[in-house]
Design an enzyme around this catalytic site. Structure first.
Site, PDB file in Angstrom:
ATOM      1  N   HIS A   1      53.178  39.567 -18.100  1.00 19.82           N
ATOM      2  CA  HIS A   1      52.348  40.758 -18.351  1.00 19.82           C
ATOM      3  C   HIS A   1      52.284  41.703 -17.158  1.00 19.82           C
ATOM      4  CE1 HIS A   1      50.907  37.732 -21.212  1.00 19.82           C
ATOM      5  NE2 HIS A   1      50.737  38.747 -22.025  1.00 19.82           N
TER       6      HIS A   1
ATOM      7  N   GLU B   1      48.213  35.120 -13.733  1.00 16.93           N
ATOM      8  CA  GLU B   1      49.589  35.459 -13.323  1.00 16.93           C
ATOM      9  C   GLU B   1      49.668  35.739 -11.815  1.00 16.93           C
ATOM     10  OE1 GLU B   1      51.412  38.302 -16.018  1.00 16.93           O
ATOM     11  OE2 GLU B   1      51.379  36.849 -17.656  1.00 16.93           O
TER      12      GLU B   1
ATOM     13  N   ARG C   1      23.134  47.194 -26.496  1.00 18.51           N
ATOM     14  CA  ARG C   1      23.098  48.661 -26.604  1.00 18.51           C
ATOM     15  C   ARG C   1      23.052  49.027 -28.079  1.00 18.51           C
ATOM     16  NH1 ARG C   1      26.294  48.999 -21.675  1.00 18.51           N
ATOM     17  NH2 ARG C   1      25.352  50.619 -20.367  1.00 18.51           N
TER      18      ARG C   1
ATOM     19  N   ARG D   1      19.426  50.626 -16.697  1.00 18.15           N
ATOM     20  CA  ARG D   1      19.047  50.526 -18.114  1.00 18.15           C
ATOM     21  C   ARG D   1      17.529  50.472 -18.305  1.00 18.15           C
ATOM     22  NH1 ARG D   1      22.701  47.693 -21.283  1.00 18.15           N
ATOM     23  NH2 ARG D   1      21.285  48.191 -22.991  1.00 18.15           N
TER      24      ARG D   1
HETATM   25  N1  URA Z   1      29.912  48.474 -17.038  1.00 16.77           N
HETATM   26  C1  URA Z   1      29.300  47.675 -17.943  1.00 16.77           C
HETATM   27  O1  URA Z   1      29.858  46.681 -18.404  1.00 16.77           O
HETATM   28  N2  URA Z   1      28.042  48.004 -18.324  1.00 16.77           N
HETATM   29  C2  URA Z   1      27.408  49.088 -17.876  1.00 16.77           C
HETATM   30  O2  URA Z   1      26.269  49.356 -18.292  1.00 16.77           O
HETATM   31  C3  URA Z   1      28.067  49.910 -16.952  1.00 16.77           C
HETATM   32  C4  URA Z   1      29.329  49.591 -16.541  1.00 16.77           C
END
Ligand code: URA
Length: 263
Positions: A7, A80, A172, A228
């Site tokens: 790959h 790899e 989310r 978040r």
């Molecule tokens: N990368 C992720 O996986 N989550 C996020 O909220 C931001 C970047």
């Protein structure tokens, strides 16, 4: 005769027998990282999501290979590269913080990962811990103290939730389906109460493989692009700074590790 891994399209002649690798997720970051530690760095392979540049740090060959997003593609890159003799891996990426005290642009150094991926369980049973190698971890912490001391940004050290999906696995709701399956509903709050610092998508795979496979050392540093607890949308204007901070820490840590190997 040197064998070409399928790959990555690399062999030991191309990598100059490098034993160290920096692993961003994004192929577009590879050149920037490589040129930042070696203006003479060059591209040595380019296949699918796996772009590889080779440069020298502390007079040692250092490969920079993109892993793509998530555990399955990361596992291929790590496996790899290990087949070609790489032994020390530092993942550098971006992340979403889930604790209120963490700022956008700060960096998070992962001590261990909650294994919300699938790929790592193909290498070790789910009870096996995904933990950073102590030498890589210490180097990342030393590097972060040094690199960030003249900036407004902080480093945070702790556990990361590492998921196979950006949307449901990180709870989310702004996805196409606008729903999260039962398994993940309320999961962000639970991770917060368990002192998890952040979400990203590759550390569980990296840290499991490196802990389970003989002779490998792995660590992970991520730049915070969203908090978040305050918002859901990634702040594009913050990405460059967060990435730069994490890259500077990763490269400084790699230099520290290389120096220590000489002693
Ligand atoms: N990368 C992720 O996986 N989550 C996020 O909220 C931001 C970047």
């Amino acid at each position: 005769m040197s064998v070409t891994v399928y790959h990555l399209d690399l062999d030991e002649k191309k990598t100059l027998g490098a034993r160290h690798a920096i692993l961003p997720g994004d192929p577009q970051r590879v050149e920037k990282i490589a040129r930042s530690f070696d203006p003479g760095a060059r591209q040595i392979a380019y296949n699918r999501e796996y772009w590889t540049w080779l440069g020298h740090l502390k007079r040692r060959p250092l490969v920079v290979t993109s892993t793509g997003i998530g555990g399955p593609s990361a596992s291929i890159a790590i496996d790899e590269l290990a087949q070609l003799g790489v032994r020390t891996f530092i993942r550098v990426g971006t992340t979403g913080a889930i604790q209120g005290h963490i700022g956008v642009g700060d960096v998070i150094i992962t001590t261990g990962a909650v294994r919300l991926d699938g790929a790592s369980s193909h290498y070790a049973p789910i009870e096996f811990p995904a933990v950073a190698h102590h030498q890589v971890l210490f180097s990342l912490v030393e590097a972060a103290r040094d690199v960030l001391k003249t900036t407004q940004f902080k480093h945070h050290i702790g556990i990361t939730a590492s998921a196979d999906t950006f949307y449901p696995g990180q709870e989310r709701y702004d996805s196409y389906g606008r729903r999260v399956i039962k398994r993940f509903r309320g999961s962000m709050e639970e991770w917060q109460s368990l002192n998890i610092l952040n979400y990203e998508m590759e550390s569980a795979t990296l840290l499991t493989l490196c802990s389970a496979l003989k002779g490998l050392k792995g660590g992970c540093v991520s730049g915070v692009v969203v908090n978040r607890t305050r918002e859901e949308r990634i702040d594009n204007s913050a990405v460059e700074t967060a990435e730069k901070n994490a890259i500077d820490v990763a490269l400084r840590a790699m230099a520290i590790l290389m120096e220590a190997e000489r002693d």
